[in-house]
Design a protein around this motif. Structure first.
Motif, PDB file in Angstrom:
ATOM      1  N   ARG A  36      -0.607  -0.267  -2.278  1.00  0.00           N
ATOM      2  CA  ARG A  36      -1.743  -1.581  -1.833  1.00  0.00           C
ATOM      3  C   ARG A  36      -3.562  -0.699  -1.938  1.00  0.00           C
ATOM      4  N   ALA A  37      -3.291   0.155  -1.406  1.00  0.00           N
ATOM      5  CA  ALA A  37      -4.471   0.639  -0.878  1.00  0.00           C
ATOM      6  C   ALA A  37      -5.239   0.772  -2.608  1.00  0.00           C
ATOM      7  N   GLU A  38      -4.631   1.419  -3.553  1.00  0.00           N
ATOM      8  CA  GLU A  38      -4.533   1.566  -4.525  1.00  0.00           C
ATOM      9  C   GLU A  38      -4.915   0.489  -4.991  1.00  0.00           C
ATOM     10  N   ARG A  39      -4.770  -0.899  -5.035  1.00  0.00           N
ATOM     11  CA  ARG A  39      -5.160  -2.328  -5.731  1.00  0.00           C
ATOM     12  C   ARG A  39      -6.513  -2.677  -4.709  1.00  0.00           C
ATOM     13  N   ALA A  40      -6.340  -2.658  -3.423  1.00  0.00           N
ATOM     14  CA  ALA A  40      -7.173  -3.195  -2.687  1.00  0.00           C
ATOM     15  C   ALA A  40      -8.752  -1.750  -3.522  1.00  0.00           C
ATOM     16  N   ASP A  41      -9.028  -0.882  -3.715  1.00  0.00           N
ATOM     17  CA  ASP A  41      -9.870  -0.279  -3.921  1.00  0.00           C
ATOM     18  C   ASP A  41     -10.612  -1.123  -5.192  1.00  0.00           C
ATOM     19  N   ALA A  42      -9.293  -0.999  -5.976  1.00  0.00           N
ATOM     20  CA  ALA A  42      -9.455  -1.668  -7.213  1.00  0.00           C
ATOM     21  C   ALA A  42      -9.982  -3.220  -7.666  1.00  0.00           C
ATOM     22  N   LEU A  43      -9.346  -3.740  -6.053  1.00  0.00           N
ATOM     23  CA  LEU A  43     -10.465  -5.319  -6.398  1.00  0.00           C
ATOM     24  C   LEU A  43     -12.213  -5.476  -5.839  1.00  0.00           C
ATOM     25  N   GLY A  44     -12.534  -4.707  -5.075  1.00  0.00           N
ATOM     26  CA  GLY A  44     -13.833  -4.203  -3.835  1.00  0.00           C
ATOM     27  C   GLY A  44     -13.548  -4.008  -2.726  1.00  0.00           C
ATOM     28  N   PHE A  45     -12.670  -4.714  -2.191  1.00  0.00           N
ATOM     29  CA  PHE A  45     -12.620  -4.837  -0.722  1.00  0.00           C
ATOM     30  C   PHE A  45     -13.591  -3.355   0.169  1.00  0.00           C
ATOM     31  N   HIS A  46     -13.811  -4.014   0.639  1.00  0.00           N
ATOM     32  CA  HIS A  46     -14.398  -2.273   1.124  1.00  0.00           C
ATOM     33  C   HIS A  46     -14.222  -2.431   2.358  1.00  0.00           C
ATOM     34  N   ARG A  47     -13.130  -2.359   3.128  1.00  0.00           N
ATOM     35  CA  ARG A  47     -12.236  -1.153   3.646  1.00  0.00           C
ATOM     36  C   ARG A  47     -10.630  -1.334   3.702  1.00  0.00           C
ATOM     37  N   TYR A  48      -9.911  -0.448   3.719  1.00  0.00           N
ATOM     38  CA  TYR A  48      -8.474  -0.967   4.143  1.00  0.00           C
ATOM     39  C   TYR A  48      -8.183   0.272   5.191  1.00  0.00           C
ATOM     40  N   TRP A  49      -7.358  -1.028   6.289  1.00  0.00           N
ATOM     41  CA  TRP A  49      -7.138   0.045   7.490  1.00  0.00           C
ATOM     42  C   TRP A  49      -5.212   0.051   7.917  1.00  0.00           C
ATOM     43  N   THR A  50      -4.445   0.899   8.567  1.00  0.00           N
ATOM     44  CA  THR A  50      -3.752   0.878   8.467  1.00  0.00           C
ATOM     45  C   THR A  50      -3.305   0.734   9.941  1.00  0.00           C
ATOM     46  N   ALA A  51      -2.567   0.320  10.574  1.00  0.00           N
ATOM     47  CA  ALA A  51      -2.188   0.028  12.241  1.00  0.00           C
ATOM     48  C   ALA A  51      -0.895   0.960  13.121  1.00  0.00           C
ATOM     49  N   GLU A  52      -0.857   1.352  13.459  1.00  0.00           N
ATOM     50  CA  GLU A  52      -0.586   2.179  14.611  1.00  0.00           C
ATOM     51  C   GLU A  52       0.436   1.535  15.685  1.00  0.00           C
ATOM     52  N   HIS A  53       1.766   1.979  15.665  1.00  0.00           N
ATOM     53  CA  HIS A  53       2.926   0.969  16.047  1.00  0.00           C
ATOM     54  C   HIS A  53       4.036   1.767  16.343  1.00  0.00           C
ATOM     55  N   HIS A  54       4.930   1.864  17.454  1.00  0.00           N
ATOM     56  CA  HIS A  54       6.159   2.893  18.205  1.00  0.00           C
ATOM     57  C   HIS A  54       7.189   2.015  18.232  1.00  0.00           C
ATOM     58  N   ALA A  55       8.154   2.280  17.412  1.00  0.00           N
ATOM     59  CA  ALA A  55       9.675   2.212  17.604  1.00  0.00           C
ATOM     60  C   ALA A  55       9.425   0.905  17.331  1.00  0.00           C
ATOM     61  N   VAL A  56       9.232  -0.015  15.619  1.00  0.00           N
ATOM     62  CA  VAL A  56       9.151  -1.918  15.901  1.00  0.00           C
ATOM     63  C   VAL A  56      10.265  -1.426  14.571  1.00  0.00           C
ATOM     64  N   PRO A  57      10.908  -2.316  14.793  1.00  0.00           N
ATOM     65  CA  PRO A  57      11.634  -2.119  13.286  1.00  0.00           C
ATOM     66  C   PRO A  57      11.010  -3.314  12.171  1.00  0.00           C
ATOM     67  N   GLY A  58       9.734  -3.562  12.969  1.00  0.00           N
ATOM     68  CA  GLY A  58       9.415  -3.999  11.816  1.00  0.00           C
ATOM     69  C   GLY A  58       7.715  -3.574  11.141  1.00  0.00           C
ATOM     70  N   ILE A  59       7.429  -2.684  11.236  1.00  0.00           N
ATOM     71  CA  ILE A  59       6.878  -1.324  11.055  1.00  0.00           C
ATOM     72  C   ILE A  59       6.711  -0.358  10.711  1.00  0.00           C
ATOM     73  N   ALA A  60       6.883   0.325   9.617  1.00  0.00           N
ATOM     74  CA  ALA A  60       7.018   1.444   9.201  1.00  0.00           C
ATOM     75  C   ALA A  60       6.376   2.719   9.920  1.00  0.00           C
ATOM     76  N   SER A  61       5.286   2.181  10.152  1.00  0.00           N
ATOM     77  CA  SER A  61       4.071   3.404  10.331  1.00  0.00           C
ATOM     78  C   SER A  61       3.504   3.696  11.401  1.00  0.00           C
ATOM     79  N   GLY A  62       3.717   4.851  12.566  1.00  0.00           N
ATOM     80  CA  GLY A  62       3.462   4.589  14.027  1.00  0.00           C
ATOM     81  C   GLY A  62       1.883   5.813  13.654  1.00  0.00           C
ATOM     82  N   SER A  63       1.370   6.344  12.689  1.00  0.00           N
ATOM     83  CA  SER A  63       0.744   6.865  12.053  1.00  0.00           C
ATOM     84  C   SER A  63      -0.797   7.146  11.661  1.00  0.00           C
ATOM     85  N   PRO A  64      -1.276   6.550  11.752  1.00  0.00           N
ATOM     86  CA  PRO A  64      -2.820   6.326  10.947  1.00  0.00           C
ATOM     87  C   PRO A  64      -3.236   7.096  10.641  1.00  0.00           C
TER      88      PRO A  64
END
Length: 331
Positions: A36-64
């Motif tokens: 999705r970051a690759e697509r956002a880059d091509a589409l012209g979005f200004h920023r693409y941010w990722t989030a920090e959550h820990h031990a949440v089944p619905g969120i795969a990353s805890g390390s921005p």
């Protein structure tokens, strides 16, 4: 493309939380974030941010920082950042070192968004070793991170940079006061704050200009869904709305389920209210309706930037929604 009244200076960005789907591996969710970051880059979005959550089944990353590094290697232009690094979980020196390294590798493309949220549940907070964290601690840690990034710390954070990455505060209430005193841009969200923009007025009135941020800067983050019709937009948002409603009962924020599976359920009145309350906080509909509502939102809040935090069960649907939102980019 639908006509819009969005200001020519408005920026559009994306926040991706690496949402998991039922039946999908965590590795697949991470790859989805990077694609999705690759697509956002091509589409012209200004920023693409990722989030920090820990031990949440619905969120795969805890390390921005790790996700940012991977996304930067697969993109060319778009700014990449954290929405955000949660300062209760990290020492300021470590935060400064990580983002100085990212900026050194990808000059001019890195943002550091910081927040103060604790873990989602008591066991997660215990595992993180965080019992409490107040606004005074947030202010101290923000100052410490800035000092390290700008070479003013008690030790030297490496690598040394001529121009450190910009620091944003994910803020509500007193967090806005901290950002104003420090002369920092803010990221705000939530229907309550957006319905009452007076805290943003106070942020602007009390803002102390800084070298990096001479004027107040406001990013508004919320769910945005552009689809062919209002009904389709609502159906695409339903998995996220249901996950949020379900988490209020189970205490666990789970993977996204398909709209078909959710609609086969018999909602209890309280569940339905929670779903409707969540839906009311999203901007959704066809392109013309979304553009019109965003224009009103920008006028009411004075937002300089909109950061959409949209998720869908089907990744192809998400790609189409991102492309439709990008069509609303001013100019």
């Amino acid at each position: 493309m639908a006509p819009t009244d969005l200001p020519d200076t408005l920026r559009l960005s994306l926040l991706d939380r690496s949402r998991t789907r039922v039946g999908e591996s965590h590795a697949a969710a991470i790859e989805g974030t990077l694609a999705r970051a690759e697509r956002a880059d091509a589409l012209g979005f200004h920023r693409y941010w990722t989030a920090e959550h820990h031990a949440v089944p619905g969120i795969a990353s805890g390390s921005p920082p790790l996700l940012i590094a991977a996304a930067a290697a697969r993109t060319d232009r778009i700014r990449l950042g954290s929405g955000g690094v949660m300062l209760p979980n990290h020492r300021p020196l470590i935060v400064a070192e990580q983002f100085a390294m990212l900026e050194a590798m990808h000059p001019g493309r890195i943002d550091l968004g910081v927040g103060r949220s604790l873990g989602f549940t008591a066991p997660v907070r215990a595992a993180l070793g965080v019992a409490e964290y107040d606004t005074d601690a947030l202010a101290r840690d923000i100052t410490a991170v800035q000092d390290f990034l700008h070479g003013r710390g008690p030790v030297t954070a490496l690598p040394v940079l001529e121009v450190p990455p910009p620091l944003f505060v994910l803020a509500t209430g007193r967090g806005l006061e901290v950002a104003a005193r420090a002369g920092l841009p803010v990221v705000v969200g939530g229907p309550r704050l957006l319905a009452d923009p007076s805290p943003l007025d106070r942020y602007r009135e009390t803002f102390r200009p800084s070298e990096a941020t001479p004027e107040p800067y406001v990013v508004v983050s919320l769910e945005v869904m552009v689809a062919d019709s209002a009904g389709t937009a609502r159906q695409l948002l339903l998995p996220e709305a249901w996950a949020m409603a379900e988490s209020r009962e189970t205490g666990e924020f789970g993977p996204l389920r398909s709209p078909t599976e959710i609609l086969e359920r018999r909602f209890r009145p309280q569940q339905l209210r929670r779903v409707e309350d969540w839906m009311a906080g999203a901007v959704q509909g066809d392109a013309e309706k979304v553009a019109r509502e965003l224009a009103v939102l920008v006028e009411r809040t004075g937002a300089d930037e909109i950061m959409a935090s949209t998720s869908t069960f089907d990744r192809d649907d998400l790609a189409r929604a991102d492309a439709a939102l990008a069509e609303l980019l001013p100019g």
